[in-house]
Design a protein around this motif. Structure first.
Motif, PDB file in Angstrom:
ATOM      1  N   LYS A   1      -7.688  -9.961  13.187  1.00  0.00           N
ATOM      2  CA  LYS A   1      -7.132  -9.311  11.994  1.00  0.00           C
ATOM      3  C   LYS A   1      -6.433 -10.381  11.155  1.00  0.00           C
ATOM      4  O   LYS A   1      -6.603 -11.576  11.390  1.00  0.00           O
TER       5      LYS A   1
ATOM      6  N   SER B   1      -6.418  -2.316   2.696  1.00  0.00           N
ATOM      7  CA  SER B   1      -5.775  -1.685   3.853  1.00  0.00           C
ATOM      8  C   SER B   1      -6.446  -0.357   4.197  1.00  0.00           C
ATOM      9  O   SER B   1      -7.050   0.301   3.342  1.00  0.00           O
ATOM     10  N   ARG B   2      -6.303   0.044   5.431  1.00  0.00           N
ATOM     11  CA  ARG B   2      -6.869   1.313   5.893  1.00  0.00           C
ATOM     12  C   ARG B   2      -6.213   2.488   5.180  1.00  0.00           C
ATOM     13  O   ARG B   2      -6.875   3.495   4.877  1.00  0.00           O
ATOM     14  N   SER B   3      -4.905   2.393   4.950  1.00  0.00           N
ATOM     15  CA  SER B   3      -4.187   3.517   4.333  1.00  0.00           C
ATOM     16  C   SER B   3      -4.720   3.817   2.935  1.00  0.00           C
ATOM     17  O   SER B   3      -4.882   4.981   2.559  1.00  0.00           O
TER      18      SER B   3
ATOM     19  N   SER C   1      -2.711  -7.196  -0.053  1.00  0.00           N
ATOM     20  CA  SER C   1      -2.283  -6.166   0.912  1.00  0.00           C
ATOM     21  C   SER C   1      -2.962  -4.828   0.655  1.00  0.00           C
ATOM     22  O   SER C   1      -2.964  -3.950   1.524  1.00  0.00           O
ATOM     23  N   TRP C   2      -3.556  -4.643  -0.540  1.00  0.00           N
ATOM     24  CA  TRP C   2      -4.240  -3.379  -0.838  1.00  0.00           C
ATOM     25  C   TRP C   2      -5.554  -3.240  -0.065  1.00  0.00           C
ATOM     26  O   TRP C   2      -6.151  -2.174  -0.053  1.00  0.00           O
TER      27      TRP C   2
ATOM     28  N   PRO D   1       0.800  -1.234   0.000  1.00  0.00           N
ATOM     29  CA  PRO D   1       0.000   0.000   0.000  1.00  0.00           C
ATOM     30  C   PRO D   1       0.833   1.285   0.000  1.00  0.00           C
ATOM     31  O   PRO D   1       0.474   2.259  -0.657  1.00  0.00           O
TER      32      PRO D   1
END
Length: 642
Positions: free
Chosen positions: A582, A542-544, A539-540, A514
């Motif tokens: 998680k 994601s919160r970011s 992994s994308w 990310p």
């Protein structure tokens, strides 16, 4: 048959000028007899008495300890008149090795010659080992002509595996002295044949030398080497170079050359075909797990173990979990995998929490025929994998298969491009897109690589979009922006079209984390590339990225197919642990359920367990499902919009 310890390769330190500069004699001439016989070093046949064998082995122990005086003394208790001719030859051979290791090369050479005279009429391992020792002694004395002469007489099929490697390495050193680059390449290719440990091959300094010399050759020479060695199916060095060569052609978009290469090597060249050697001992009640229990990554291991402990509790602890600490150090992780297999006899191993250790851990398990459940991707080409590996997060092959399906084609299009890091991970994605795109009805329009660690991706993106980003154009852009602002015409800034992209693709796949995606995706807009879809790996999710969603445009990611059991799992975990699970807690839970399913079949040996897994067409954990395809486990995944 006959052991030598570390002998020859004190030749590294050979000094002095060459006494042979001949141009016609080849140092290394590849022949069909170069297929080595993998025999044990200390195998003595019936021609040698038990007393003799005992004394020789005792001498070799002293030699390993560099106790040369006792090594000689032990051998000298064997009187010539009391032992056979074959035993005399071996006695003088080992005695020569003692002097060789002491650096007394002339004495060693005399003893090797004396031993050789006794077996010159036969074609035995001892005779060929003596030829190798004589060649090494001549090399140490800078008599290159004599060294070459001895080397050319060796029948590699009649020496041990280690001696064969030493012969090829000595050939390389001589060819280097004589500045014959093609022969250096031949020697090093054969040096790596039948090496069972891919990790050791790739880390070898001689592999680095081989790659450098191979890729310095022109394309026709490279193809001739590939043609000549295409039957060395277990030569990891050659296969890695073929993959690198093929990827370079793919990066150039040279499909005709890729097809020509494929016709040379055949369809099965890159498939791992070695017979699996199953480590025999197995305790079906034990499962091993390797995690970084200490060090900077210890908190990640704690989260994995949280999911593991809950899963074991819920299914009644069907096996004992044997835990080892890797400290997230690759070499230590490999040692712990070996320890779990050879000392604890575990039935399978869970590990590979981080990509820097996952491939090494899997390699250590694979060469012993042990099932490996990897908590992260194993970032290597598919030809290094088999069905003893299950990647819990979904392999590269699984992700690409999910990205190139009919649902994706109908939603975002079938014309795709790839922007990837120039490393083994990126090249593995590149290889899979080439393998799967055409078969699945997609068109791979273009590809572009970027160096890992950079912060400016505009040049790599420009290659995908038919534009060339330069500092001059950036300067021009900034001057225009400055002028518009000065004239109070800021609205015209959006109309600047200095760089006009040519878009022939519908979407771009970017195998990045990310943090990199947050730099890469805006760079497309900066260069005028708009209204396309971006697809990334798991992994994308994601919160970011989610927090920047409105600025990023059409972002998608490959993820697991979540069914009704996902909510069940969340409720179970929250009820037991008092918090939401998680990714890491989920992986730990999943690994235990998958291990339990694999071990649920009847088996009494490791081979039976391995063959049982390889014969299956599908696997299920609590949440995930894998299907068998082309000797790999592909996880069922899908592409979702952020």
């Amino acid at each position: 048959m006959f052991s030598k310890i570390l002998i020859l390769l004190f030749i590294f330190s050979c000094a002095g000028g060459d006494t042979y500069q001949g141009s016609s004699d080849k140092v290394y001439v590849p022949t069909t007899s170069d297929k080595t016989e993998l025999s044990k070093e200390d195998e003595y046949d019936s021609r040698y008495s038990e007393v003799f064998i005992g004394q020789v082995k005792k001498s070799k122990k002293f030699l390993r300890k560099k106790d040369y005086a006792n090594a000689r003394k032990t051998l000298n208790t064997l009187k010539d008149e009391e032992i056979s001719v074959f035993e005399q030859a071996e006695k003088y051979n080992v005695l020569g090795l003692v002097y060789f290791n002491e650096g007394k090369i002339s004495k060693a050479q005399i003893l090797f010659e004396k031993a050789y005279a006794k077996v010159a009429g036969e074609n035995s391992k001892l005779k060929n080992q003596l030829l190798l020792n004589l060649s090494a002694a001549a090399y140490k004395k800078s008599d290159i002509k004599k060294s070459v002469n001895y080397l050319q007489q060796i029948d590699t099929s009649k020496v041990t595996y280690k001696d064969a490697k030493k012969k090829h390495l000595l050939s390389y050193f001589i060819a280097t002295k004589l500045k014959r680059e093609n022969e250096q390449i031949h020697a090093l290719i054969n040096y790596f044949d039948n090496d069972e440990n891919r990790g050791n091959v790739l880390q070898s300094k001689f592999y680095t030398v081989l790659k450098e010399k191979f890729f310095k050759q022109d394309e026709l020479v490279q193809k001739s080497f590939i043609e000549q060695y295409k039957n060395q199916k277990n030569n990891f060095a050659m296969r890695e170079m073929v993959v690198t060569y093929r990827n370079a052609l793919k990066q150039k978009g040279d499909r005709s050359s890729v097809d020509e290469l494929q016709s040379i090597i055949g369809t099965d060249y890159l498939q791992y075909e070695s017979q699996i050697n199953f480590f025999s001992a197995i305790d079906r009640s034990k499962v091993g797990i390797v995690l970084p229990l200490t060090g900077e990554k210890a908190n990640f291991a704690t989260k994995i173990l949280s999911g593991v402990s809950l899963a074991l509790k819920n299914i009644g602890e069907p096996f004992e979990l044997v835990v080892r600490d890797s400290q997230n150090i690759p070499a230590l992780a490999v040692a712990k995998v070996s320890e779990l297999i050879e000392q604890e006899n575990v039935s399978l191993i869970i590990g590979g929490l981080f990509s820097n250790t996952s491939e090494r851990e899997y390699e250590a398990a694979r060469k012993r025929g042990v099932i490996f459940l990897s908590l992260s991707q194993v970032n290597t080409n598919r030809f290094n994998k088999n069905k003893l590996l299950v990647e819990l997060q979904g392999s590269i092959e699984s992700q690409v298969s999910a990205a190139l399906n009919n649902e994706v084609a109908s939603r975002i299009g079938n014309k795709v491009t790839l922007l990837y890091p120039n490393n083994e991970l990126g090249h593995s994605y590149l290889d899979e897109f080439w393998n799967q795109a055409k078969v699945n009805g997609f068109e791979l329009i273009e590809t572009s690589g970027f160096e890992k660690g950079i912060n400016d991706f505009r040049e790599a993106i420009g290659k995908l979009s038919g534009i060339e980003y330069t500092r001059a154009k950036e300067k021009e852009y900034r001057e225009l922006v400055k002028q518009y602002k000065k004239d109070g015409e800021e609205e015209k800034i959006e109309e600047i079209e200095l760089l006009k992209p040519t878009l022939e693709y519908d979407w771009v796949f970017i195998p990045s984390f990310p943090k990199e995606a947050l730099q890469i995706i805006p760079s497309f807009k900066y260069l005028g590339v708009k209204d396309i879809n971006f697809v990334g790996g798991p992994s994308w999710k994601s919160r970011s990225l989610f927090s920047q969603k409105k600025y990023l445009g059409n972002v998608n990611f490959v993820t697991d197919i979540e069914g009704m059991r996902k909510n069940e799992f969340v409720n179970i975990y929250k009820s037991s642990m008092g918090m939401m699970p998680k990714l890491l807690e989920t992986l730990g839970y999943e690994s235990v359920y998958l291990a339990n399913q694999i071990l649920s079949n009847n088996f009494s040996t490791r081979k039976e367990l391995g063959e049982s897994l390889m014969s299956k067409s599908s696997l299920n954990s609590y949440l995930g499902q894998w299907n068998s395809e082309n000797n790999l486990w592909l996880k069922k995944m899908r592409v979702e919009k952020l």
